[in-house]
Structures are given as C-alpha cells and as structure tokens.
Design an enzyme around this catalytic site. Structure first.
Site, PDB file in Angstrom:
ATOM      1  N   ARG A 184      39.893 -47.558  20.181  1.00  0.00           N
ATOM      2  CA  ARG A 184      39.205 -48.166  21.492  1.00  0.00           C
ATOM      3  C   ARG A 184      39.681 -49.462  21.589  1.00  0.00           C
ATOM      4  O   ARG A 184      39.748 -50.398  20.467  1.00  0.00           O
ATOM      5  CB  ARG A 184      37.749 -47.921  20.915  1.00  0.00           C
ATOM      6  CG  ARG A 184      37.211 -46.514  20.591  1.00  0.00           C
ATOM      7  CD  ARG A 184      35.590 -46.729  20.652  1.00  0.00           C
ATOM      8  NE  ARG A 184      35.301 -45.260  20.104  1.00  0.00           N
ATOM      9  CZ  ARG A 184      35.042 -44.222  21.152  1.00  0.00           C
ATOM     10  NH1 ARG A 184      35.439 -44.230  22.525  1.00  0.00           N
ATOM     11  NH2 ARG A 184      34.488 -43.160  20.605  1.00  0.00           N
ATOM     12  N   ASP A 185      39.573 -49.629  22.814  1.00  0.00           N
ATOM     13  CA  ASP A 185      39.698 -51.298  23.354  1.00  0.00           C
ATOM     14  C   ASP A 185      38.430 -51.893  22.906  1.00  0.00           C
ATOM     15  O   ASP A 185      37.342 -51.590  22.956  1.00  0.00           O
ATOM     16  CB  ASP A 185      39.802 -51.127  24.992  1.00  0.00           C
ATOM     17  CG  ASP A 185      40.588 -52.428  25.426  1.00  0.00           C
ATOM     18  OD1 ASP A 185      41.741 -52.471  25.939  1.00  0.00           O
ATOM     19  OD2 ASP A 185      39.867 -53.398  25.262  1.00  0.00           O
ATOM     20  N   ILE A 186      38.845 -53.040  22.379  1.00  0.00           N
ATOM     21  CA  ILE A 186      37.811 -54.050  22.188  1.00  0.00           C
ATOM     22  C   ILE A 186      36.898 -54.514  23.232  1.00  0.00           C
ATOM     23  O   ILE A 186      35.549 -54.829  22.829  1.00  0.00           O
ATOM     24  CB  ILE A 186      38.376 -55.162  21.210  1.00  0.00           C
ATOM     25  CG1 ILE A 186      37.336 -55.831  20.213  1.00  0.00           C
ATOM     26  CG2 ILE A 186      38.989 -56.174  22.166  1.00  0.00           C
ATOM     27  CD1 ILE A 186      38.042 -56.773  19.237  1.00  0.00           C
TER      28      ILE A 186
ATOM     29  N   VAL B 138      49.008 -58.027  25.704  1.00  0.00           N
ATOM     30  CA  VAL B 138      49.668 -57.819  24.361  1.00  0.00           C
ATOM     31  C   VAL B 138      51.071 -56.960  24.656  1.00  0.00           C
ATOM     32  O   VAL B 138      51.139 -56.003  25.242  1.00  0.00           O
ATOM     33  CB  VAL B 138      48.646 -56.651  23.554  1.00  0.00           C
ATOM     34  CG1 VAL B 138      49.155 -56.338  22.241  1.00  0.00           C
ATOM     35  CG2 VAL B 138      47.374 -57.259  23.503  1.00  0.00           C
TER      36      VAL B 138
ATOM     37  N   HIS C 124      51.780 -50.226  25.489  1.00  0.00           N
ATOM     38  CA  HIS C 124      50.610 -49.387  25.344  1.00  0.00           C
ATOM     39  C   HIS C 124      49.985 -48.690  26.691  1.00  0.00           C
ATOM     40  O   HIS C 124      50.221 -49.209  27.555  1.00  0.00           O
ATOM     41  CB  HIS C 124      49.504 -50.375  24.637  1.00  0.00           C
ATOM     42  CG  HIS C 124      49.070 -51.318  25.519  1.00  0.00           C
ATOM     43  ND1 HIS C 124      49.980 -52.390  25.470  1.00  0.00           N
ATOM     44  CD2 HIS C 124      48.087 -51.594  26.357  1.00  0.00           C
ATOM     45  CE1 HIS C 124      49.372 -53.414  25.926  1.00  0.00           C
ATOM     46  NE2 HIS C 124      48.066 -53.025  26.986  1.00  0.00           N
TER      47      HIS C 124
ATOM     48  N   HIS D 183      46.548 -47.218  28.373  1.00  0.00           N
ATOM     49  CA  HIS D 183      45.298 -47.338  28.618  1.00  0.00           C
ATOM     50  C   HIS D 183      44.727 -45.923  28.989  1.00  0.00           C
ATOM     51  O   HIS D 183      45.057 -45.486  30.030  1.00  0.00           O
ATOM     52  CB  HIS D 183      44.570 -48.165  29.549  1.00  0.00           C
ATOM     53  CG  HIS D 183      44.802 -49.952  29.148  1.00  0.00           C
ATOM     54  ND1 HIS D 183      44.122 -50.580  28.881  1.00  0.00           N
ATOM     55  CD2 HIS D 183      46.214 -50.572  29.372  1.00  0.00           C
ATOM     56  CE1 HIS D 183      44.536 -51.704  28.728  1.00  0.00           C
ATOM     57  NE2 HIS D 183      45.788 -51.984  29.002  1.00  0.00           N
TER      58      HIS D 183
END
Ligand code: 5GP
Length: 119
Positions: free
Chosen positions: A33-35, A101, A105, A107
């Site tokens: 999970r994204d923070i 980042v 990646h 999303h």
C-alpha cells in the site's frame, strides 16, 4: 536520465529494512500500500530484482518483466475487487510527471470514481 540509487526507499522496503503493508509478494515482485493513498485502494507494484530507476531507463530487454508486471497488476486489481468497478494504472516518469522514488513502480489506484483528468 537518473542513475539507480541504492539508498532509495523502495529498495529498503524490498530488503525489509523498512516495513510496508504488503498485499502480494513472489520471487520477482512486491506489491504494497502507498503510504499516502490518493484513493481508497492505492497500491505500488515493484520488481524485487530489477534496478531500473525510471521508465526513461527502460530498454528492449525489459519488455518481458515489464509485461509480467502489468499482467500481475491486473490479477492484483481483481483480487482487490477492482476489475468490475475499474481502476487506473499509473507510471510517473521523471520530475514533471511527479516521480519521487527512482525505482520503477506501477501505481494501482481505485476504489472510488477517479478524476477524468490525466493532468
Ligand atoms: P511516484 O511519485 O514516484 O510515482 O510515487 C512514489 C509513491 O511512493 C508516492 O505515492 C508516495 O506516497 C509513496 N511512498 C513514498 N515513501 C513511501 C514509503 O516509505 N512507504 C510507502 N508504502 N509508500 C511510500
């Protein structure tokens, strides 16, 4: 183009130096999970062994694992119950796209009606 920085936060998550809320893991990929979620479901999917900082660094030889990552994202989205409602896959590439980042990646975003705007 960015150089790969071994200090980046996703590599630390992959190496268990920093915790994450894990959704899925196999030998090649990790999803967590994204923070700072932008939607009820906001996941990040990363390769565990390909040190590619950004889409801008991708070469033809990356097609296979990138393809696998996209196919895997559809399975994860389905497992999250998003396949019928819909979801968005996003790869930010570089500064103006908002990439923060530099470990490539994907999303996976869903769980609500998303904005129609891409910008
Ligand atoms: P980017 O902007 O590079 O496309 O996406 C980076 C994402 O990583 C952002 O959505 C941000 O909220 C997320 N993020 C940054 N640091 C951490 C962290 O330590 N843990 C998790 N789970 N997500 C993070």
């Amino acid at each position: 183009m960015h150089e790969y920085d071994d200090d980046n936060i996703f590599l630390k998550i992959i190496n268990h130096e920093i915790p994450c809320d894990k959704i899925f893991e196999n030998d090649d990929f990790l999803c967590f999970r994204d923070i700072a979620p932008q939607a009820p479901i906001h996941l990040l999917l990363v390769s565990k062994n390909k040190k590619v900082p950004s889409l801008a660094n991708v070469v033809k030889e990356d097609a296979s694992w990138l393809g696998e990552m996209i196919v895997l994202s559809t399975q994860i989205a389905k497992d999250q119950g998003l396949d019928l409602s819909g979801y968005r896959l996003v790869i930010n590439c570089g500064h103006e796209a908002g990439q923060t980042v530099y470990h490539l990646h994907l999303h996976i975003i869903g769980g609500k009606k998303l904005s129609g705007s891409m910008t």
